[in-house]
Design a protein around this motif. Sequence first.
Motif, short mmCIF file in Angstrom:
data_model
loop_
_atom_site.label_atom_id
_atom_site.label_comp_id
_atom_site.label_asym_id
_atom_site.label_seq_id
_atom_site.Cartn_x
_atom_site.Cartn_y
_atom_site.Cartn_z
N VAL A 157 6.14 -20.21 -21.08
CA VAL A 157 5.94 -21.07 -22.26
C VAL A 157 5.09 -22.25 -21.80
N ARG A 192 2.16 -27.02 -29.96
CA ARG A 192 2.82 -28.33 -29.98
C ARG A 192 1.81 -29.41 -29.70
N LYS A 194 13.18 -13.35 -30.06
CA LYS A 194 13.37 -14.41 -29.08
C LYS A 194 14.79 -14.94 -29.26
N PHE A 217 16.59 -18.27 -28.71
CA PHE A 217 16.25 -19.64 -28.34
C PHE A 217 17.05 -20.66 -29.14
N THR A 230 14.94 -17.63 -24.03
CA THR A 230 14.07 -18.75 -23.65
C THR A 230 14.83 -20.05 -23.91
N GLY A 231 14.57 -21.03 -23.06
CA GLY A 231 15.26 -22.31 -23.22
C GLY A 231 16.37 -22.40 -22.19
N GLY A 232 16.09 -23.11 -21.11
CA GLY A 232 17.08 -23.22 -20.04
C GLY A 232 17.09 -22.05 -19.07
N VAL A 233 16.08 -21.19 -19.15
CA VAL A 233 15.99 -20.09 -18.19
C VAL A 233 15.12 -20.57 -17.02
N GLY A 244 10.01 -19.04 -20.40
CA GLY A 244 10.38 -20.34 -19.84
C GLY A 244 9.18 -21.12 -19.39
N SER A 245 9.42 -22.41 -19.20
CA SER A 245 8.32 -23.30 -18.83
C SER A 245 8.35 -23.67 -17.35
N TRP A 246 9.40 -23.22 -16.63
CA TRP A 246 9.55 -23.75 -15.28
C TRP A 246 8.45 -23.32 -14.31
C1 3PG Z 1 10.54 -22.74 -25.67
O1 3PG Z 1 9.91 -23.20 -26.57
O2 3PG Z 1 10.68 -21.52 -25.57
C2 3PG Z 1 11.24 -23.65 -24.74
O3 3PG Z 1 10.84 -24.97 -24.95
C3 3PG Z 1 11.09 -23.32 -23.30
O4 3PG Z 1 12.27 -23.74 -22.74
P1 3PG Z 1 12.35 -24.28 -21.25
O5 3PG Z 1 11.41 -25.46 -21.21
O6 3PG Z 1 13.79 -24.66 -21.06
O7 3PG Z 1 11.91 -23.17 -20.35
#
Ligand code: 3PG
Length: 211
Positions: free
Chosen positions: A15, A44, A128, A130, A156-159, A178-180
Amino acid sequence: MTFFEKVYNTGIVPVVVLNNADDAVPLAKALLKGGIDFMEITFRTECAAESIAVIAKEVPEMTVGAGTVISVEQAALAVKNGAKFIVSPGLDDGVVIWAKGNNIPVIPGCVTPSEIIKAISLGLNVVKFFPADVFGGIKAIKALSAPFGQVKFLPTGGVSEANLKDFISNKSVAAIGGSWVCKKDDIANHDWDKITALSAEAVKIIKETRS
Ligand code: 3PG
């Protein structure tokens, strides 16, 4: 190979939040070097459409999609600029119907049984999940896969690399998002080597977990 088979093979859809379209191509190349050939550029920031366009044109090996798409207008703008798929944090009938009508793979966010039923009724079988960590993580996905065995999830989100294995080892998980692997700071600092290293590490964990 279908689009979703390719997503499964790669196992990860980063992401991406870009503040400068000039970072789009070096980022796409850094991810590719680490073994990731999918990326979701989120709507965004102002430069999302331009970033998608430049990747679609200059890095054809990368399958670039649009994320955080919450309207038909954004979906159309993304696809006009070369987006190959659409991801949304939630389920909007209009976006799904538009994408399907234009043969564009679409992955809407669904966390409740009712949302999943709605997605199925719109002809989808990949959604998804999320924000995954807030909505129960892998435990919730396991519970939802009992009634919805035909559905695959993109949590997605916290992965991150810390919990990646838990998700990817589940048969109902198509891939993780994920964005990590491409954090805002690393992009801002042009730390492409770090992004390649984090990508390669994620790909390695995914391959090892599945083998
Ligand atoms: C998304 O939009 O999918 C999340 O913002 C990504 O989540 P993360 O930053 O926790 O990986």
